[in-house]
Design a protein around this motif. Structure first.
Motif: not given
Lengths: 123, 212
Positions: A75-83, A87-93, B37-44
């Motif tokens: 949705s318009r208000t939430q799109a950047w939260f989702t984006a 983008l954060f998921i590959p960093l964790v993986v 999200l950057s805090d979650a990188m520490i958790v990661a």
């Protein structure tokens, strides 16, 4: 879209609060926590199968809580939260996966095999 | 002809004179989300070190995950924490209705349940420490304490922040500043639920398994 002079309670991020969805995510999360716990305690399956069940439960809870609690949609208000979250998921993986990979090979090549199977080191 | 007039530098309008104001609430909640999200990188990275140190060599002949994890206790902790988060979420449903007493009641319930979570987890780890499983015993225990207590510290701050917001709601009402802080605190509470399910699944549940 100015909200400064408007009632802040009319902001879409306030208006998207939804009791039914919050309760649904809560109930599903509890079921998805209790189910793998039950299977792990039962020891009816192999540990590798159970590990996949645990991973699947964590992934399902991520999607349910992400959608119903954090409202990660397009949705318009939430799109950047989702984006930013996607983008954060590959960093964790990469952080966890590369570390695990690196140390797994390091352990098999450097640790003294006789010590690893010594009686004191039962897992 | 009128098109030519538009091109005239003297008369051209290069931007709308009444451009949209930046949305203060949306800007600040997105900024806080990026911080989370950057805090979650520490958790990661803590999860990565836990994964590496959860190995019989790093247990240094001390207790391993199977010996220190009690998944049933962890399920009760999960119920308490998720209920606290739900209570906070429902107080934001009351916010939508402009119901100040409903918001404060939700805060009270969230704080009580969050406190219950901390007491239960504190009891669990005090019990471990009394049985000699202190962080300095082994690399594995250091990683376990760091990861779980990092999450617990976040819950402590969630409780403090909720208490502060209760005072602000009672004294200032629902001003724009109070509302954006409530939305940020919502992100904070919900995100702790996110991190807890990973602690529950990959520390408590897999601790009962014999796989690496």
């Amino acid at each position: 879209m100015s909200t400064e002079c408007q009632d802040p309670l009319q902001h879409p991020q306030v208006q998207m609060a939804h009791g039914g969805q919050y309760i649904a995510a809560y109930v599903f999360s509890l079921i998805l926590s209790a189910l793998p716990l039950f299977l792990v305690q039962e020891h009816g399956y192999s540990d590798t199968h159970l590990l996949f069940v645990v991973i699947a439960a964590a992934a399902a809870m991520t999607i349910i809580q992400g959608y119903f609690w954090l409202r990660l949609d397009v949705s318009r208000t939430q799109a950047w939260f989702t984006a930013s979250f996607i983008l954060f998921i590959p960093l964790v993986v990469l952080t966890i996966g590369l570390t695990a990979w690196m140390f797994a090979t390091l352990y098999t090549r450097t640790m003294i095999p006789t010590l690893m199977h010594a009686p004191g080191f039962t897992h | 002809m009128s098109k030519m007039n538009d091109m005239d530098p003297a008369g051209a309008v290069l931007w709308a004179p009444h451009d949209a104001e930046p949305d203060m609430i949306a800007t600040r909640t997105l900024g806080f989300w990026l911080y989370l999200l950057s805090d979650a990188m520490i958790v990661a990275s803590l999860f990565a070190s836990y994964l590496v140190l959860n190995h019989r060599m790093n247990a240094a002949a001390g207790p391993t995950a199977g010996a220190v994890m009690h998944p049933l206790t962890a399920l009760w902790e999960t119920i308490l924490l998720l209920s606290a988060i739900l209570a906070y979420g429902l107080s934001l449903v009351a916010l939508k209705r402009k119901d100040r007493r409903g918001v404060l009641a939700g805060f009270g319930v969230a704080c009580m349940l969050g406190l219950g979570f901390l007491v239960m987890e504190g009891h669990e780890f005090a019990d471990l420490a009394l049985r000699g499983a202190v962080p300095e015993r082994s690399g594995y225990l250091s990683a376990l304490y760091t990861l779980v207590l990092y999450h617990a510290v976040h819950i402590v701050f969630a409780l403090l922040w909720t208490a502060v917001m209760a005072v602000q709601v009672a004294r200032q009402g629902f001003t724009p500043n109070v509302v954006y802080r409530l939305l940020n605190l919502k992100l904070f509470w919900f995100f702790q639920g996110f991190i807890w399910i990973y602690v529950f699944c990959f520390v408590d549940l897999t601790g009962a398994l014999h796989v690496h």
